[in-house]
Each structure stands twice: as C-alpha cells, then as structure tokens.
Design a protein around this motif. Structure first.
Motif, PDB file in Angstrom:
ATOM      1  N   LYS A   1       0.832  -1.187   0.000  1.00  0.00           N
ATOM      2  CA  LYS A   1       0.000   0.000   0.000  1.00  0.00           C
ATOM      3  C   LYS A   1       0.875   1.248   0.000  1.00  0.00           C
ATOM      4  CE  LYS A   1      -3.596   2.326   2.693  1.00  0.00           C
ATOM      5  NZ  LYS A   1      -4.423   2.272   3.931  1.00  0.00           N
ATOM      6  N   ASP A   2       0.516   2.226  -0.821  1.00  0.00           N
ATOM      7  CA  ASP A   2       1.296   3.458  -0.898  1.00  0.00           C
ATOM      8  C   ASP A   2       1.319   4.159   0.457  1.00  0.00           C
ATOM      9  OD1 ASP A   2       1.769   3.015  -3.549  1.00  0.00           O
ATOM     10  OD2 ASP A   2       0.126   4.281  -4.253  1.00  0.00           O
ATOM     11  N   ILE A   3       2.488   4.652   0.818  1.00  0.00           N
ATOM     12  CA  ILE A   3       2.624   5.422   2.050  1.00  0.00           C
ATOM     13  C   ILE A   3       2.516   6.899   1.690  1.00  0.00           C
ATOM     14  CG2 ILE A   3       4.134   5.970   3.998  1.00  0.00           C
ATOM     15  CD1 ILE A   3       5.394   3.219   3.676  1.00  0.00           C
ATOM     16  N   LYS A   4       1.432   7.526   2.077  1.00  0.00           N
ATOM     17  CA  LYS A   4       1.179   8.918   1.739  1.00  0.00           C
ATOM     18  C   LYS A   4       1.191   9.840   2.950  1.00  0.00           C
ATOM     19  CE  LYS A   4      -1.711   7.633  -2.229  1.00  0.00           C
ATOM     20  NZ  LYS A   4      -3.064   7.739  -2.849  1.00  0.00           N
ATOM     21  N   HIS A   5       0.964   9.278   4.128  1.00  0.00           N
ATOM     22  CA  HIS A   5       0.857  10.096   5.342  1.00  0.00           C
ATOM     23  C   HIS A   5       1.508   9.334   6.500  1.00  0.00           C
ATOM     24  CE1 HIS A   5      -1.855  12.962   7.894  1.00  0.00           C
ATOM     25  NE2 HIS A   5      -0.738  12.668   8.523  1.00  0.00           N
ATOM     26  N   ILE A   6       2.586   9.883   7.034  1.00  0.00           N
ATOM     27  CA  ILE A   6       3.321   9.252   8.120  1.00  0.00           C
ATOM     28  C   ILE A   6       3.088  10.038   9.404  1.00  0.00           C
ATOM     29  CG2 ILE A   6       5.574   8.518   8.965  1.00  0.00           C
ATOM     30  CD1 ILE A   6       6.535   8.517   6.064  1.00  0.00           C
ATOM     31  N   LEU A   7       2.581   9.348  10.426  1.00  0.00           N
ATOM     32  CA  LEU A   7       2.383   9.973  11.731  1.00  0.00           C
ATOM     33  C   LEU A   7       3.590   9.666  12.608  1.00  0.00           C
ATOM     34  CD1 LEU A   7       0.201  11.564  13.372  1.00  0.00           C
ATOM     35  CD2 LEU A   7      -0.408   9.360  14.401  1.00  0.00           C
ATOM     36  N   VAL A   8       4.295  10.709  13.012  1.00  0.00           N
ATOM     37  CA  VAL A   8       5.509  10.560  13.819  1.00  0.00           C
ATOM     38  C   VAL A   8       5.182  10.909  15.260  1.00  0.00           C
ATOM     39  CG1 VAL A   8       7.885  11.310  14.166  1.00  0.00           C
ATOM     40  CG2 VAL A   8       6.942  11.178  11.852  1.00  0.00           C
TER      41      VAL A   8
ATOM     42  N   THR B   1       3.493  12.877   3.261  1.00  0.00           N
ATOM     43  CA  THR B   1       3.388  13.965   4.221  1.00  0.00           C
ATOM     44  C   THR B   1       3.788  13.448   5.599  1.00  0.00           C
ATOM     45  OG1 THR B   1       1.618  15.096   3.029  1.00  0.00           O
ATOM     46  CG2 THR B   1       1.792  15.543   5.389  1.00  0.00           C
ATOM     47  N   ILE B   2       4.552  14.237   6.321  1.00  0.00           N
ATOM     48  CA  ILE B   2       4.946  13.897   7.685  1.00  0.00           C
ATOM     49  C   ILE B   2       4.134  14.738   8.657  1.00  0.00           C
ATOM     50  CG2 ILE B   2       6.793  14.075   9.393  1.00  0.00           C
ATOM     51  CD1 ILE B   2       8.773  13.334   7.237  1.00  0.00           C
TER      52      ILE B   2
ATOM     53  N   ALA C   1      -7.932   7.481  14.155  1.00  0.00           N
ATOM     54  CA  ALA C   1      -9.334   7.394  13.750  1.00  0.00           C
ATOM     55  C   ALA C   1      -9.782   8.644  13.013  1.00  0.00           C
ATOM     56  CB  ALA C   1     -10.215   7.159  14.981  1.00  0.00           C
ATOM     57  N   GLN C   2      -9.064   9.747  13.226  1.00  0.00           N
ATOM     58  CA  GLN C   2      -9.441  11.020  12.610  1.00  0.00           C
ATOM     59  C   GLN C   2      -8.559  11.388  11.428  1.00  0.00           C
ATOM     60  OE1 GLN C   2      -9.016  13.725  15.885  1.00  0.00           O
ATOM     61  NE2 GLN C   2     -10.578  12.722  17.135  1.00  0.00           N
ATOM     62  N   SER C   3      -7.500  10.629  11.201  1.00  0.00           N
ATOM     63  CA  SER C   3      -6.553  10.988  10.151  1.00  0.00           C
ATOM     64  C   SER C   3      -6.497   9.886   9.097  1.00  0.00           C
ATOM     65  CB  SER C   3      -5.150  11.212  10.731  1.00  0.00           C
ATOM     66  OG  SER C   3      -4.588   9.986  11.142  1.00  0.00           O
ATOM     67  N   GLU C   4      -5.686  10.111   8.091  1.00  0.00           N
ATOM     68  CA  GLU C   4      -5.508   9.134   7.025  1.00  0.00           C
ATOM     69  C   GLU C   4      -4.079   8.602   7.014  1.00  0.00           C
ATOM     70  OE1 GLU C   4      -6.653  11.099   3.446  1.00  0.00           O
ATOM     71  OE2 GLU C   4      -8.798  11.068   3.918  1.00  0.00           O
ATOM     72  N   ALA C   5      -3.504   8.471   8.192  1.00  0.00           N
ATOM     73  CA  ALA C   5      -2.123   8.008   8.291  1.00  0.00           C
ATOM     74  C   ALA C   5      -2.002   6.573   7.786  1.00  0.00           C
ATOM     75  CB  ALA C   5      -1.641   8.092   9.739  1.00  0.00           C
TER      76      ALA C   5
END
Length: 310
Positions: free
Chosen positions: A2-9, A34-35, A105-109
């Motif tokens: 799956k493409d990694i488009k949003h990384i939650l750090v 996006t980070i 639950a609120q993001s698209e990470a």
C-alpha cells in the motif's frame, strides 16, 4: 505494498533526539509522503491547581499546549529543507496510546513511527508499556525504531507463518511479503524471508503417542515424525515464496522456537529492519512476543491482521 502517503511521527517530549523523525524523513523522501509530528502532552500540576477555576485551568492547559507546539516548530526546518510537506498536532491527553489511536481514527495516516529505547549495557531494545499497547491496538503499520542514522535500511527481513497458527488471516503473509518487497525496492536493500517452526520434543511426542493423542503418531517413530513435520512446513513455505522468485540463500526455514531462532537469524543476516505480522488476539504470529522483541536488535515494523479490512 500500500502506498505510504501520510506518516504519523510520535514525538518524544523529553528528548532532543528523535529517531522516529529521522526514519520518517528517510521513508518520506522515497515516497513523497506527508509527515505529521504528533505529541500527546499532559502535566498533572495543571489538571486542578489550587485556587483556579475551570476556565483558568483550561487557559493554562491551552498555554501549555501552545508551548509544546512551539517546541514542535523547531523541527520544521529539518523536514522542509528536504522538500517534504509537514503538519503539526499537539493534544492534551494523559494516555499516549489512546491519544494515538484517537488520532488515527481522525486521520488518514498509512504508517506510525515511534522511537524506542535501546540499552547499550544490554545491547537490546527495551520496549516501554506504551510500545506494548501500541503493538496491540495500532490498526496501521507501526514502525518502532531506535536508529539515529540517516542511512537507509541495508537488510530487511520478513517473518512469516504459513502454517496458519493463531487464527491469522491467510492473506497476512502476502501483505508482509509485499510490504517487505516494497521497502526493499525503496531503499535498494537486501531481502530475507524466514519461517520458524517447532515440532514436539521427544518427551512430549512420546507422551502424546502413549495416550493416543494423535492416531497418526502411532504409525511412525520419532525421526519419521520429525521428517513429516519438516516436509509439511517446507511445502507450506515453498508454496508461499515460490511465486516471488527470491534468490537462493535469502529464504530460511528454521527448526526451533521462533523466540530463539528469529533473533539469531536477525544477527546472522545483520538485518536492520524486521517485518512481522500480528494476529487478531494481539500476538505476533507464531512467536512469543516478549522473548522475541526483548532480544531482536533491530527496528520492528508490525503489520496488524485487522489492516486487511482497510
């Protein structure tokens, strides 16, 4: 993969060193993801200080969060200079695991990256309670890292279990392999794939044979039983990996308990990232999670079985 488009750090509030951010930047540079820097902030002295009403307490909390946001902003330059998009988020929450799950639950990470601690004296990673809780509850791939190097991963190992233990979905092994292959391509790494299995020991085998626990055992001796188990796992492992066309020497079928054999394989191959799957009952597939993670000296990427539904 799956493409990694949003990384939650997940940022470490009490440290200037942020291994999670270093790893996230490495991945984002290859994927243009996006980070988002995330911090769960809490201070017990602000919860109900003596002499303040609710409005004043709320104002103190907001000021505290604002100070933490300013701290996060100090990390903006190291991300922006890489040409990457960055977001910041600070929330008031006492429990970091709950805060992360609510954020997800609120993001698209697509990926969560969190730092772990390594003891130089013990030469192994030490997981704190929030790490264990995240391993259980995080519904997107979770990368637990302690590396401070900006070098890409050199060797990535996938741990699979085609024997279908722990009620895991059959497709989970394929997801693990696809994710491993995708990351290997990103970083031009070396790949290894392993499956560990443990047959019954002689004493237990004799005991089950004596009480008729498995009628098939009554017709074979202990050596024949071991060969039968070996051929069974060889067939399952080969069926899983044959379609991928892996080079000779990178697939490993290991006899023995995974909590003992897997750390040895990681050391022998010098793997710096281990990708594993988690079953629905929150156990690493085919492994004793505590023993493995206490002894594996590399970054860990866990893939939850529930991610199949995403």
């Amino acid at each position: 993969m799956k493409d990694i488009k949003h990384i939650l750090v997940v940022m470490q509030p009490m440290s200037d060193h942020q291994p999670a951010l270093i790893q996230a930047i490495k991945i984002a540079k290859e994927t243009s993801a996006t980070i988002e820097l995330f911090l769960a902030a809490y201070h017990k002295d602000i919860v109900s200080p003596w002499g303040f009403d609710k409005e004043q307490v709320a104002a103190l909390q907001q000021e505290y969060l604002a100070s933490k946001l300013r701290w996060l902003e100090t990390y903006l330059p190291c991300v922006v200079e890489q040409g990457l998009t960055i977001k910041l988020d600070v929330v008031w929450h006492k429990n970091i695991t709950t805060a992360i799950c609510e954020k997800l639950a609120q993001s698209e990470a697509d990926l969560v990256v969190k730092s772990t601690h390594q003891s130089s004296r013990l030469n192994k990673i030490l997981f704190n309670p929030s790490d264990w809780q995240l391993l259980q509850h995080c519904q997107v791939p979770l990368l637990l890292t302690r590396s401070l190097t900006e070098a890409p991963y050199k060797t990535i190992m996938a741990a699979v279990d085609p024997s279908q233990t722990h009620n895991k979905p059959k497709a989970l092994d394929k997801i693990i392999l696809d994710m491993t292959i995708g990351l290997v391509a990103l970083f031009e790494s070396e790949i290894h794939v392993c499956h560990c299995y443990q047959p019954l020991g002689a004493e237990l085998w004799q005991g089950m044979n004596a009480i008729g626990g498995d009628h098939g055992m009554n017709t074979m001796d202990f050596e024949s039983y071991h060969q039968s188990i070996k051929h069974h796992h060889e067939r399952l492992f080969n069926e899983l990996v044959d379609d991928y066309g892996f080079a000779e020497g990178v697939t490993h079928l290991q006899v023995g308990s995974a909590d003992y054999e897997l750390p040895k394989l990681v050391e022998e191959t010098q793997a710096d990232l281990l990708i594993m799957g988690m079953a629905e009952e929150n156990l690493f597939v085919g492994n004793t999670v505590e023993k493995i993670l206490d002894n594996v000296n590399c970054d860990i990427l866990s893939v939850k079985a529930g991610e199949l539904d995403n």
